[in-house]
Each structure stands twice: as structure tokens, then as C-alpha cells.
Design a protein around this motif. Structure first.
Motif, PDB file in Angstrom:
ATOM      1  N   ARG A  61     -43.461  41.960  -3.073  1.00 18.92           N
ATOM      2  CA  ARG A  61     -42.400  42.976  -3.036  1.00 18.92           C
ATOM      3  C   ARG A  61     -42.972  44.373  -2.792  1.00 18.92           C
ATOM      4  O   ARG A  61     -42.660  45.338  -3.506  1.00 18.92           O
ATOM      5  CB  ARG A  61     -41.570  42.936  -4.330  1.00 18.92           C
ATOM      6  CG  ARG A  61     -40.754  41.660  -4.476  1.00 18.92           C
ATOM      7  CD  ARG A  61     -39.808  41.747  -5.665  1.00 18.92           C
ATOM      8  NE  ARG A  61     -40.539  41.715  -6.920  1.00 18.92           N
ATOM      9  CZ  ARG A  61     -40.870  40.611  -7.557  1.00 18.92           C
ATOM     10  NH1 ARG A  61     -40.530  39.433  -7.051  1.00 18.92           N
ATOM     11  NH2 ARG A  61     -41.528  40.652  -8.700  1.00 18.92           N
ATOM     12  N   ASN A  62     -43.819  44.472  -1.774  1.00 18.61           N
ATOM     13  CA  ASN A  62     -44.393  45.752  -1.347  1.00 18.61           C
ATOM     14  C   ASN A  62     -45.261  46.406  -2.409  1.00 18.61           C
ATOM     15  O   ASN A  62     -45.473  47.626  -2.383  1.00 18.61           O
ATOM     16  CB  ASN A  62     -43.288  46.727  -0.903  1.00 18.61           C
ATOM     17  CG  ASN A  62     -42.555  46.253   0.321  1.00 18.61           C
ATOM     18  OD1 ASN A  62     -43.159  45.832   1.293  1.00 18.61           O
ATOM     19  ND2 ASN A  62     -41.229  46.278   0.268  1.00 18.61           N
ATOM     20  N   HIS A  63     -45.754  45.629  -3.358  1.00 16.88           N
ATOM     21  CA  HIS A  63     -46.680  46.117  -4.378  1.00 16.88           C
ATOM     22  C   HIS A  63     -47.925  45.232  -4.385  1.00 16.88           C
ATOM     23  O   HIS A  63     -47.844  44.035  -4.101  1.00 16.88           O
ATOM     24  CB  HIS A  63     -46.033  46.096  -5.768  1.00 16.88           C
ATOM     25  CG  HIS A  63     -45.197  47.296  -6.063  1.00 16.88           C
ATOM     26  ND1 HIS A  63     -44.038  47.577  -5.364  1.00 16.88           N
ATOM     27  CD2 HIS A  63     -45.349  48.313  -6.974  1.00 16.88           C
ATOM     28  CE1 HIS A  63     -43.510  48.695  -5.842  1.00 16.88           C
ATOM     29  NE2 HIS A  63     -44.285  49.164  -6.809  1.00 16.88           N
ATOM     30  N   VAL A  64     -49.057  45.837  -4.710  1.00 20.05           N
ATOM     31  CA  VAL A  64     -50.265  45.047  -4.916  1.00 20.05           C
ATOM     32  C   VAL A  64     -50.139  44.416  -6.296  1.00 20.05           C
ATOM     33  O   VAL A  64     -50.346  45.074  -7.322  1.00 20.05           O
ATOM     34  CB  VAL A  64     -51.527  45.928  -4.827  1.00 20.05           C
ATOM     35  CG1 VAL A  64     -52.771  45.076  -5.085  1.00 20.05           C
ATOM     36  CG2 VAL A  64     -51.618  46.584  -3.463  1.00 20.05           C
ATOM     37  N   ALA A  65     -49.762  43.139  -6.330  1.00 20.87           N
ATOM     38  CA  ALA A  65     -49.503  42.469  -7.605  1.00 20.87           C
ATOM     39  C   ALA A  65     -50.791  42.206  -8.370  1.00 20.87           C
ATOM     40  O   ALA A  65     -50.860  42.407  -9.581  1.00 20.87           O
ATOM     41  CB  ALA A  65     -48.752  41.156  -7.366  1.00 20.87           C
ATOM     42  N   ALA A 110     -58.882  37.240  -3.592  1.00 23.39           N
ATOM     43  CA  ALA A 110     -57.795  37.681  -2.718  1.00 23.39           C
ATOM     44  C   ALA A 110     -56.925  38.722  -3.403  1.00 23.39           C
ATOM     45  O   ALA A 110     -56.756  38.722  -4.620  1.00 23.39           O
ATOM     46  CB  ALA A 110     -56.928  36.491  -2.313  1.00 23.39           C
ATOM     47  N   VAL A 111     -56.371  39.614  -2.596  1.00 30.25           N
ATOM     48  CA  VAL A 111     -55.315  40.526  -3.038  1.00 30.25           C
ATOM     49  C   VAL A 111     -53.989  39.894  -2.659  1.00 30.25           C
ATOM     50  O   VAL A 111     -53.812  39.427  -1.526  1.00 30.25           O
ATOM     51  CB  VAL A 111     -55.465  41.905  -2.373  1.00 30.25           C
ATOM     52  CG1 VAL A 111     -54.151  42.678  -2.442  1.00 30.25           C
ATOM     53  CG2 VAL A 111     -56.555  42.709  -3.056  1.00 30.25           C
ATOM     54  N   TYR A 164     -57.604  33.637  -7.009  1.00 28.70           N
ATOM     55  CA  TYR A 164     -58.130  32.420  -6.425  1.00 28.70           C
ATOM     56  C   TYR A 164     -57.023  31.718  -5.641  1.00 28.70           C
ATOM     57  O   TYR A 164     -55.944  31.466  -6.174  1.00 28.70           O
ATOM     58  CB  TYR A 164     -58.673  31.487  -7.502  1.00 28.70           C
ATOM     59  CG  TYR A 164     -59.906  32.016  -8.202  1.00 28.70           C
ATOM     60  CD1 TYR A 164     -61.164  31.863  -7.640  1.00 28.70           C
ATOM     61  CD2 TYR A 164     -59.798  32.691  -9.419  1.00 28.70           C
ATOM     62  CE1 TYR A 164     -62.293  32.368  -8.278  1.00 28.70           C
ATOM     63  CE2 TYR A 164     -60.923  33.203 -10.059  1.00 28.70           C
ATOM     64  CZ  TYR A 164     -62.167  33.029  -9.481  1.00 28.70           C
ATOM     65  OH  TYR A 164     -63.275  33.534 -10.111  1.00 28.70           O
ATOM     66  N   LEU A 165     -57.315  31.415  -4.376  1.00 28.29           N
ATOM     67  CA  LEU A 165     -56.365  30.708  -3.524  1.00 28.29           C
ATOM     68  C   LEU A 165     -56.885  29.299  -3.255  1.00 28.29           C
ATOM     69  O   LEU A 165     -58.099  29.075  -3.227  1.00 28.29           O
ATOM     70  CB  LEU A 165     -56.175  31.449  -2.200  1.00 28.29           C
ATOM     71  CG  LEU A 165     -55.701  32.910  -2.285  1.00 28.29           C
ATOM     72  CD1 LEU A 165     -55.488  33.469  -0.892  1.00 28.29           C
ATOM     73  CD2 LEU A 165     -54.434  33.030  -3.112  1.00 28.29           C
ATOM     74  N   TYR A 192     -50.663  31.896  -8.468  1.00 33.17           N
ATOM     75  CA  TYR A 192     -51.914  32.417  -7.923  1.00 33.17           C
ATOM     76  C   TYR A 192     -52.162  33.848  -8.406  1.00 33.17           C
ATOM     77  O   TYR A 192     -53.319  34.248  -8.588  1.00 33.17           O
ATOM     78  CB  TYR A 192     -51.887  32.358  -6.393  1.00 33.17           C
ATOM     79  CG  TYR A 192     -51.583  30.976  -5.882  1.00 33.17           C
ATOM     80  CD1 TYR A 192     -52.514  29.953  -5.989  1.00 33.17           C
ATOM     81  CD2 TYR A 192     -50.328  30.678  -5.335  1.00 33.17           C
ATOM     82  CE1 TYR A 192     -52.222  28.664  -5.548  1.00 33.17           C
ATOM     83  CE2 TYR A 192     -50.034  29.402  -4.890  1.00 33.17           C
ATOM     84  CZ  TYR A 192     -50.979  28.394  -5.000  1.00 33.17           C
ATOM     85  OH  TYR A 192     -50.675  27.124  -4.573  1.00 33.17           O
ATOM     86  N   ILE A 193     -51.098  34.604  -8.623  1.00 33.81           N
ATOM     87  CA  ILE A 193     -51.252  35.953  -9.159  1.00 33.81           C
ATOM     88  C   ILE A 193     -51.877  35.913 -10.544  1.00 33.81           C
ATOM     89  O   ILE A 193     -52.705  36.757 -10.900  1.00 33.81           O
ATOM     90  CB  ILE A 193     -49.884  36.667  -9.184  1.00 33.81           C
ATOM     91  CG1 ILE A 193     -49.417  36.960  -7.760  1.00 33.81           C
ATOM     92  CG2 ILE A 193     -49.947  37.953 -10.009  1.00 33.81           C
ATOM     93  CD1 ILE A 193     -48.012  37.523  -7.668  1.00 33.81           C
TER      94      ILE A 193
END
Length: 275
Positions: free
Chosen positions: A178-182, A173-174, A187-188, A143-144
Motif C-alpha cells: 500500500r505504497n509503504h515500505v512495510a 527483500a524489501v 525472506y522470500l 513474508y513481511i
């Protein structure tokens, strides 16, 4: 030492050997989970199956092609995934590859939760639509890849900026990894559940859909009403206030980190005691 004793030692050595191999494979799979390397492994398995089938059926030409792919494929893998191998070797040099690092992990999770809460509160008051999904154990690499890669440190200001209307990244979507905005504008998958209220829009369906296929936690802000919702494990929590949102995020993100950290500490303590 008798032959019986030698057999026992050999048996124990074989058991330890198998357990170590299993441990290495398990850690390696955990390291590449949610990355492009997962698709690579699937491709390797397909090639091996075709090679085995061609040998059994006597398909010499196909078998020769698969053998060439195997022979030269490992060189191609090293070249293509050179950054990943370098990162793994760096972690191995720091002693971090085969041990989960819980140092500051809980603190980072708390900062992430605070950033999400602050951004959500700001956007809800101004009716700015938002969709924020936090990866947990199940990888969200597929999804990323559908969005715009960011790999940025998380902050409330960054999240707010992303969802400001009429900006290039606001639609979608954001995904936090791991605590980062990947990535943003991802799209989900939409939920096809017939029990979703018809007054809910695409954002809520996407939030519920991703919670049905992963263990992620997703926060939704409605641009029509400014209401806040949260989805996890296929469940939708509607009209969540800030106190409830904080409670849900802390229970799902910070509490699990504390439990893992405690388990790791107990394991290390016992290991030192027995060692």
C-alpha cells in the motif's frame, strides 16, 4: 396487497439480505487479507470443526473445552486485535470501510514507481544488490513477518539506504505494501524451477519464487553485474533498461489503479443516477 405479492416481497427481501451479508463478508475479508487476522480466522474455523466433531462423536470433555474457547475467545480477540478494530471503526466513521478510496491512489502509485526507478538506477550503476517486491492483490503478510517491520513512507533515498552493503537490513527483500515500505530483510521463497539459468543467484531465485506464489511484482538488481531484472506471474524479465522497467511497473501498478478507479466512478455514477 395479495398473498402472492407478499410472497414476492419477502423473497426479494431475503435475496437482498443474503446479498448484503455476502457483501459485508467480502469487504471484511478484503480488509483483513494479508494481516495476522487471516491466521486467526483459520484458528477459529479449526475450533468450530473440532467442536462440531466432538458433539457428533459424543466427546463431552473435548466439547466442553472447545465451548470455553469459543465463549472466552471472542473477548480475547477484542483485546488482542484492539488496534485493528479501532482502525476499522475510524474508517467506518469516515465512510471508507465499504468503499474503495481511489482519491490520490493513482498519484501515490506514480510516486512509488518513480522512487523505485530512481533507487534502482542508482544501485544498478554502483552494483549494489537489491530485491524489492511490491504487493498487489495477494497478501504478503506472512513474508513481511519474516523481516524487520518498518511501515515507512517510500522514497528512493530510503530504498538506497536499506541496500547499502554491510548494513543490518541490506540482506533480504524489501516488501512494499500500500505504497509503504512495510518491512526489510524479508525472506522470500526460492523458486525450484529447473529452467532457471545457473548464473542467476539467490536474489533472482527468490524474486521468481515469490512471483510463483503471489501476484506481486519484484525488481532485482544484481551486485555482480549491475543488471536489472523484474519478475511477475512466474516470469523473469532479464537485463531490463530503465525505460522498459518504467513501462513494466506502470502497466502493472498504475494502469490497474486507473482501471479500478474508472470502474468505481462508473458504479458511483450509475448509483446516483438510479437513486
Amino acid at each position: 396487497m395479495s398473498f402472492a405479492d407478499l410472497d414476492i416481497v419477502r423473497s426479494l427481501a431475503n435475496i437482498v439480505d443474503i446479498l448484503l451479508v455476502w457483501f459485508v463478508i467480502y469487504k471484511a475479508m478484503g480488509y483483513i487479507r494479508g494481516t495476522k487476522a487471516v491466521q486467526l480466522l483459520k484458528g477459529i474455523f479449526v475450533i468450530l470443526i473440532i467442536k462440531f466433531a466432538s458433539d457428533v462423536l459424543g466427546l463431552n470433555t473435548l466439547g466442553w473445552i472447545m465451548q470455553q474457547a469459543i465463549t472466552w475467545g471472542f473477548l480475547a480477540i477484542i483485546i488482542i486485535f484492539q488496534p485493528e478494530f479501532r482502525r476499522a471503526l475510524e474508517q467506518l466513521g469516515r465512510g471508507r470501510l465499504f468503499s474503495r478510496t481511489n482519491f490520490n491512489e493513482e498519484e501515490n502509485d506514480e510516486k512509488m514507481v518513480e522512487a523505485i526507478i530512481k533507487a534502482t538506477d542508482y544501485m544498478a550503476k554502483r552494483r549494489i544488490g537489491a530485491l524489492i517486491s511490491i504487493e498487489k492483490e495477494t497478501g504478503m503478510g506472512d513474508y513481511i513477518e519474516t523481516g524487520i517491520q518498518l511501515d515507512s513512507k517510500i522514497s528512493a533515498e530510503l530504498l538506497i539506504n536499506i541496500f547499502i552493503p554491510n548494513t543490518p537490513l541490506h540482506d533480504g527483500a524489501v516488501i512494499i505494501q500500500r505504497n509503504h515500505v512495510a518491512a526489510a530483510a524479508c525472506y522470500l521463497p526460492l523458486s525450484e524451477s529447473p529452467f532457471i539459468s545457473k548464473e542467476l543467484g539467490t536474489r533472482h531465485r527468490a524474486a521468481l519464487g515469490i512471483s510463483e506464489v503471489t501476484d506481486s511484482v519484484t525488481v532485482v538488481v544484481s551486485e555482480e553485474t549491475g543488471s536489472i531484472s523484474l519478475t511477475k506471474n512466474g516470469e523473469l524479465y532479464r537485463d531490463v533498461n530503465m525505460e522498459k522497467l518504467r513501462e513494466l511497473l506502470q502497466n502493472d501498478l498504475i494502469s490497474q489503479t486507473k482501471a479500478k478507479s474508472a470502474a468505481s466512478t462508473r458504479w458511483n455514477w450509475r448509483g446516483k443516477k438510479n437513486g
